[in-house]
Design a protein around this motif. Structure first.
Motif, PDB file in Angstrom:
ATOM      1  N   ASP A 182     -45.217 -24.606   4.290  1.00  0.00           N
ATOM      2  CA  ASP A 182     -46.335 -24.518   3.746  1.00  0.00           C
ATOM      3  C   ASP A 182     -47.848 -25.978   3.713  1.00  0.00           C
ATOM      4  O   ASP A 182     -46.992 -26.666   3.402  1.00  0.00           O
ATOM      5  N   ILE A 183     -48.096 -25.150   4.481  1.00  0.00           N
ATOM      6  CA  ILE A 183     -49.140 -26.566   4.092  1.00  0.00           C
ATOM      7  C   ILE A 183     -50.733 -26.817   3.624  1.00  0.00           C
ATOM      8  O   ILE A 183     -51.479 -25.744   3.656  1.00  0.00           O
ATOM      9  N   ASP A 184     -50.687 -27.774   2.718  1.00  0.00           N
ATOM     10  CA  ASP A 184     -52.117 -28.065   1.982  1.00  0.00           C
ATOM     11  C   ASP A 184     -53.671 -28.005   2.502  1.00  0.00           C
ATOM     12  O   ASP A 184     -52.813 -28.551   3.145  1.00  0.00           O
ATOM     13  N   ARG A 185     -54.831 -27.823   2.080  1.00  0.00           N
ATOM     14  CA  ARG A 185     -55.709 -27.350   2.978  1.00  0.00           C
ATOM     15  C   ARG A 185     -55.621 -27.611   4.291  1.00  0.00           C
ATOM     16  O   ARG A 185     -55.988 -28.442   5.816  1.00  0.00           O
ATOM     17  N   PHE A 186     -55.382 -26.630   4.976  1.00  0.00           N
ATOM     18  CA  PHE A 186     -54.469 -26.161   6.429  1.00  0.00           C
ATOM     19  C   PHE A 186     -56.614 -26.278   7.052  1.00  0.00           C
ATOM     20  O   PHE A 186     -56.529 -26.670   8.517  1.00  0.00           O
ATOM     21  N   LYS A 187     -57.770 -25.816   6.333  1.00  0.00           N
ATOM     22  CA  LYS A 187     -58.407 -25.519   6.958  1.00  0.00           C
ATOM     23  C   LYS A 187     -59.009 -27.290   7.376  1.00  0.00           C
ATOM     24  O   LYS A 187     -59.586 -27.800   8.193  1.00  0.00           O
TER      25      LYS A 187
END
Length: 195
Positions: A182-187
């Motif tokens: 799960d990658i936070d702040r993917f944008k």
């Protein structure tokens, strides 16, 4: 009735032209004796262009889904006349304008009063709408199972795939490993990677 159809196919024209299927009759030599209005619409060939010609004379040029030409050896009509077994299947025919048209075909032998095969009849239905629907369903499925931002499989795809794999594990008594990230702040990550 069908023997009469071979002898005088135009006697049944009104009935056969009212069908939503393309219909044509052939004799033992596969010479086309009758071609209805729907056959004209689906194939682009007028009755005057095909009646009297053999169906394998480069008119419809049926092929199967693998691109195999059927008219020269695997013709459903010829096979039906040879073994008296009605057939059905999905093929592609060559439209007069050049494009391929998906059709569902059904063939039936025609017998004389003594039971001898004297010809066959083929019904064919335009499958263009069905093909378009299948393509639309495929596109919608891809949209439903793909993340719009990344183009990668989404959570719904993961759930379906994991469910399928777990059922397979249970069936075959195998093991399964799953890695989830799960990658936070993917944008922000995407902006740096693809910028």
């Amino acid at each position: 009735m069908l023997v009469g159809a071979l002898a005088q196919p135009d006697a049944f024209r009104g009935m056969l032209d009212s069908l939503a299927d393309g219909v044509y009759l052939v004799d033992r030599g596969r010479r086309i004796l009758f071609w209805n209005d729907e056959s004209e619409r689906i194939s682009g060939y007028a009755a005057s262009e095909v009646v009297g010609h053999r169906c394998f004379e480069n008119i419809l040029r049926h092929i199967d889904c693998n691109g195999t030409a059927l008219c020269t050896g695997l013709c459903p009509l010829a096979c039906t006349m040879r073994d008296c077994v009605p057939r059905s299947g999905d093929v592609w025919l060559h439209h007069k304008a050049g494009q391929r048209v998906p059709v569902s075909v059904r063939t039936t032998p025609i017998r004389d009063d003594g039971g001898e095969i004297i010809g066959a009849i083929e019904f064919f239905t335009d499958g263009s709408r069905l093909e378009a629907s299948k393509e639309q369903i495929s596109k919608l499925r891809a949209l439903a199972l793909t993340d719009a931002l990344t183009g990668l499989p989404n959570r719904r795809y993961l759930e379906l795939e994991l469910s399928s794999r777990l059922a397979e594990v249970r069936r075959h008594h195998r093991t399964l490993g799953v890695v989830f990230a799960d990658i936070d702040r993917f944008k922000a990550v995407k902006r740096h990677v693809w910028a």
